[in-house]
Design a protein around this motif. Sequence first.
Motif, PDB file in Angstrom:
ATOM      1  N   LYS A  82      -9.490  -7.530   4.687  1.00 21.51           N
ATOM      2  CA  LYS A  82     -10.414  -6.846   5.598  1.00 21.51           C
ATOM      3  C   LYS A  82      -9.682  -5.817   6.444  1.00 21.51           C
ATOM      4  CE  LYS A  82     -14.117  -7.817   8.908  1.00 21.51           C
ATOM      5  NZ  LYS A  82     -14.841  -8.875   9.654  1.00 21.51           N
ATOM      6  N   ALA A  83      -8.416  -6.101   6.782  1.00 25.38           N
ATOM      7  CA  ALA A  83      -7.613  -5.183   7.592  1.00 25.38           C
ATOM      8  C   ALA A  83      -6.949  -4.099   6.748  1.00 25.38           C
ATOM      9  CB  ALA A  83      -6.546  -5.970   8.350  1.00 25.38           C
ATOM     10  N   GLY A  84      -7.225  -4.104   5.444  1.00 31.92           N
ATOM     11  CA  GLY A  84      -6.664  -3.083   4.566  1.00 31.92           C
ATOM     12  C   GLY A  84      -5.345  -3.460   3.945  1.00 31.92           C
ATOM     13  N   GLY A  85      -4.900  -4.688   4.183  1.00 26.55           N
ATOM     14  CA  GLY A  85      -3.638  -5.128   3.607  1.00 26.55           C
ATOM     15  C   GLY A  85      -3.839  -5.821   2.272  1.00 26.55           C
ATOM     16  N   ARG A  86      -2.753  -6.297   1.712  1.00 27.42           N
ATOM     17  CA  ARG A  86      -2.800  -6.998   0.438  1.00 27.42           C
ATOM     18  C   ARG A  86      -2.278  -8.413   0.628  1.00 27.42           C
ATOM     19  NH1 ARG A  86      -0.168  -3.494  -4.286  1.00 27.42           N
ATOM     20  NH2 ARG A  86      -1.127  -5.212  -5.464  1.00 27.42           N
ATOM     21  N   PRO A  87      -3.055  -9.409   0.260  1.00 31.03           N
ATOM     22  CA  PRO A  87      -2.591 -10.800   0.399  1.00 31.03           C
ATOM     23  C   PRO A  87      -1.495 -11.106  -0.603  1.00 31.03           C
ATOM     24  CG  PRO A  87      -4.700 -10.731  -0.740  1.00 31.03           C
ATOM     25  CD  PRO A  87      -4.415  -9.327  -0.282  1.00 31.03           C
ATOM     26  N   LYS A  88      -0.843 -12.223  -0.435  1.00 28.93           N
ATOM     27  CA  LYS A  88       0.198 -12.637  -1.375  1.00 28.93           C
ATOM     28  C   LYS A  88      -0.371 -12.742  -2.782  1.00 28.93           C
ATOM     29  CE  LYS A  88       2.684 -15.446   2.024  1.00 28.93           C
ATOM     30  NZ  LYS A  88       3.118 -16.821   2.382  1.00 28.93           N
ATOM     31  N   LYS A  89       0.472 -12.448  -3.766  1.00 27.71           N
ATOM     32  CA  LYS A  89       0.022 -12.476  -5.151  1.00 27.71           C
ATOM     33  C   LYS A  89      -0.444 -13.869  -5.573  1.00 27.71           C
ATOM     34  CE  LYS A  89       2.635  -8.573  -6.996  1.00 27.71           C
ATOM     35  NZ  LYS A  89       3.652  -8.141  -7.998  1.00 27.71           N
ATOM     36  N   ASN A  90       0.184 -14.884  -5.013  1.00 26.77           N
ATOM     37  CA  ASN A  90      -0.173 -16.251  -5.401  1.00 26.77           C
ATOM     38  C   ASN A  90      -1.067 -16.929  -4.363  1.00 26.77           C
ATOM     39  OD1 ASN A  90       1.791 -16.446  -3.431  1.00 26.77           O
ATOM     40  ND2 ASN A  90       2.775 -18.231  -4.343  1.00 26.77           N
ATOM     41  N   ALA A  91      -1.770 -16.125  -3.547  1.00 20.28           N
ATOM     42  CA  ALA A  91      -2.616 -16.690  -2.495  1.00 20.28           C
ATOM     43  C   ALA A  91      -3.682 -17.610  -3.078  1.00 20.28           C
ATOM     44  CB  ALA A  91      -3.265 -15.571  -1.685  1.00 20.28           C
ATOM     45  N   GLY A  92      -4.242 -17.232  -4.220  1.00 16.62           N
ATOM     46  CA  GLY A  92      -5.270 -18.051  -4.837  1.00 16.62           C
ATOM     47  C   GLY A  92      -4.765 -19.422  -5.222  1.00 16.62           C
ATOM     48  N   GLU A  93      -3.616 -19.465  -5.856  1.00 14.26           N
ATOM     49  CA  GLU A  93      -3.047 -20.743  -6.268  1.00 14.26           C
ATOM     50  C   GLU A  93      -2.681 -21.597  -5.060  1.00 14.26           C
ATOM     51  OE1 GLU A  93       0.148 -20.057  -8.935  1.00 14.26           O
ATOM     52  OE2 GLU A  93      -1.105 -19.093 -10.449  1.00 14.26           O
ATOM     53  N   LEU A  94      -2.147 -20.962  -4.018  1.00 15.73           N
ATOM     54  CA  LEU A  94      -1.778 -21.695  -2.810  1.00 15.73           C
ATOM     55  C   LEU A  94      -3.014 -22.271  -2.117  1.00 15.73           C
ATOM     56  CD1 LEU A  94       0.938 -19.299  -1.321  1.00 15.73           C
ATOM     57  CD2 LEU A  94       1.316 -21.511  -2.430  1.00 15.73           C
ATOM     58  N   PRO A 172     -14.245  -8.125 -24.517  1.00 16.54           N
ATOM     59  CA  PRO A 172     -12.964  -7.944 -23.823  1.00 16.54           C
ATOM     60  C   PRO A 172     -12.750  -6.554 -23.236  1.00 16.54           C
ATOM     61  CG  PRO A 172     -12.644  -9.208 -25.819  1.00 16.54           C
ATOM     62  CD  PRO A 172     -14.087  -8.762 -25.826  1.00 16.54           C
ATOM     63  N   ALA A 173     -13.237  -5.533 -23.918  1.00 15.16           N
ATOM     64  CA  ALA A 173     -13.019  -4.161 -23.438  1.00 15.16           C
ATOM     65  C   ALA A 173     -13.704  -3.905 -22.104  1.00 15.16           C
ATOM     66  CB  ALA A 173     -13.523  -3.160 -24.475  1.00 15.16           C
ATOM     67  N   ASN A 174     -14.719  -4.715 -21.774  1.00 18.32           N
ATOM     68  CA  ASN A 174     -15.464  -4.526 -20.533  1.00 18.32           C
ATOM     69  C   ASN A 174     -14.982  -5.426 -19.405  1.00 18.32           C
ATOM     70  OD1 ASN A 174     -17.705  -4.434 -22.985  1.00 18.32           O
ATOM     71  ND2 ASN A 174     -17.745  -2.681 -21.612  1.00 18.32           N
ATOM     72  N   ALA A 175     -13.999  -6.251 -19.684  1.00 15.58           N
ATOM     73  CA  ALA A 175     -13.569  -7.245 -18.704  1.00 15.58           C
ATOM     74  C   ALA A 175     -12.600  -6.647 -17.699  1.00 15.58           C
ATOM     75  CB  ALA A 175     -12.920  -8.433 -19.405  1.00 15.58           C
ATOM     76  N   ARG A 176     -12.702  -7.132 -16.480  1.00 16.76           N
ATOM     77  CA  ARG A 176     -11.694  -6.786 -15.477  1.00 16.76           C
ATOM     78  C   ARG A 176     -10.416  -7.525 -15.814  1.00 16.76           C
ATOM     79  NH1 ARG A 176     -10.579  -9.197 -10.414  1.00 16.76           N
ATOM     80  NH2 ARG A 176     -12.526 -10.374 -10.433  1.00 16.76           N
ATOM     81  N   VAL A 177      -9.302  -6.843 -15.751  1.00 15.47           N
ATOM     82  CA  VAL A 177      -8.022  -7.450 -16.122  1.00 15.47           C
ATOM     83  C   VAL A 177      -7.520  -8.331 -14.999  1.00 15.47           C
ATOM     84  CG1 VAL A 177      -5.643  -7.009 -16.772  1.00 15.47           C
ATOM     85  CG2 VAL A 177      -7.449  -5.501 -17.600  1.00 15.47           C
ATOM     86  N   TYR A 178      -7.243  -9.588 -15.324  1.00 15.28           N
ATOM     87  CA  TYR A 178      -6.666 -10.522 -14.362  1.00 15.28           C
ATOM     88  C   TYR A 178      -5.159 -10.550 -14.549  1.00 15.28           C
ATOM     89  CZ  TYR A 178     -11.252 -12.484 -13.341  1.00 15.28           C
ATOM     90  OH  TYR A 178     -12.543 -12.657 -12.954  1.00 15.28           O
ATOM     91  N   ARG A 179      -4.445 -10.850 -13.485  1.00 14.09           N
ATOM     92  CA  ARG A 179      -3.024 -11.077 -13.649  1.00 14.09           C
ATOM     93  C   ARG A 179      -2.849 -12.338 -14.483  1.00 14.09           C
ATOM     94  NH1 ARG A 179      -1.594 -15.079 -10.116  1.00 14.09           N
ATOM     95  NH2 ARG A 179      -3.098 -15.538  -8.487  1.00 14.09           N
ATOM     96  N   SER A 180      -1.821 -12.362 -15.302  1.00 17.24           N
ATOM     97  CA  SER A 180      -1.630 -13.508 -16.189  1.00 17.24           C
ATOM     98  C   SER A 180      -1.331 -14.749 -15.366  1.00 17.24           C
ATOM     99  CB  SER A 180      -0.467 -13.239 -17.150  1.00 17.24           C
ATOM    100  OG  SER A 180       0.719 -13.030 -16.432  1.00 17.24           O
ATOM    101  N   ALA A 181      -1.880 -15.862 -15.816  1.00  8.50           N
ATOM    102  CA  ALA A 181      -1.662 -17.128 -15.107  1.00  8.50           C
ATOM    103  C   ALA A 181      -0.363 -17.744 -15.566  1.00  8.50           C
ATOM    104  CB  ALA A 181      -2.819 -18.073 -15.375  1.00  8.50           C
ATOM    105  N   ARG A 182       0.477 -18.096 -14.615  1.00  5.61           N
ATOM    106  CA  ARG A 182       1.729 -18.757 -14.962  1.00  5.61           C
ATOM    107  C   ARG A 182       1.474 -20.246 -15.141  1.00  5.61           C
ATOM    108  NH1 ARG A 182       2.548 -15.825 -10.570  1.00  5.61           N
ATOM    109  NH2 ARG A 182       2.687 -17.653  -9.237  1.00  5.61           N
TER     110      ARG A 182
END
Length: 228
Positions: A82-94, A172-182
Amino acid sequence: MKRCTVIIPDTGPFNSLWVADRLDLLLALDMRLVVVDAVYDELTSDTSYPKDKDVKAFIDGHQPPFVIENTDIGSEARAKRKAGGRPKKNAGELAIVDFMTSDDGMSKYVATGEPVAILFEDAGVRVFNKPPNLHLLSTVGMLRGLERVGIIDSADKIIHEMTHPSKPDRRPANARVYRSARRRRRTCGDWKLLGARQSVRRLGSRAALQSADQSQSSAVAADADSAR
């Protein structure tokens, strides 16, 4: 009568059911559906994509049975965005780990003694010291159970649509690309879940179909049938 709570700790089931145009089957369960805030945000973060727009409208328009569980990490990530920043890449997993391990997260549902099911799409899930009222249910297992009680005619037909979508905007061509899950470990108190996320394509594989064991489909069939 005890009613099951379904916890959906990952985006996989939503993505797969959206591809098959059968998100409505989650409502057919007639159960409380719990989604972690970070999972909701990942699913709905860009409504210029059809999937994000459709899933957001679906969840927002059905509360209840959907319940969005807030986590400290998920709230921090939202505030940063909301403040225009970027959360941690692994915020979802955390955030998922936060929900799984905190006393006011998954534990509060399990502590009631009522049945709780984790709806997942992770390969190689392992659970140790699992409470007797905590169950694991794959997307395929859910479909088998719904077929068994006559809510759907054919689980195989829906699985095929997941892996071979007929709608142009579901390909697949219409899908939003997700970062690969480790490959990751989720620790849930004494319960440890270890697995790598399956892609939608793998849902239709022989191994995935075999993983939908009778106990999974029987559990959802019994609860869905009792609600009819």
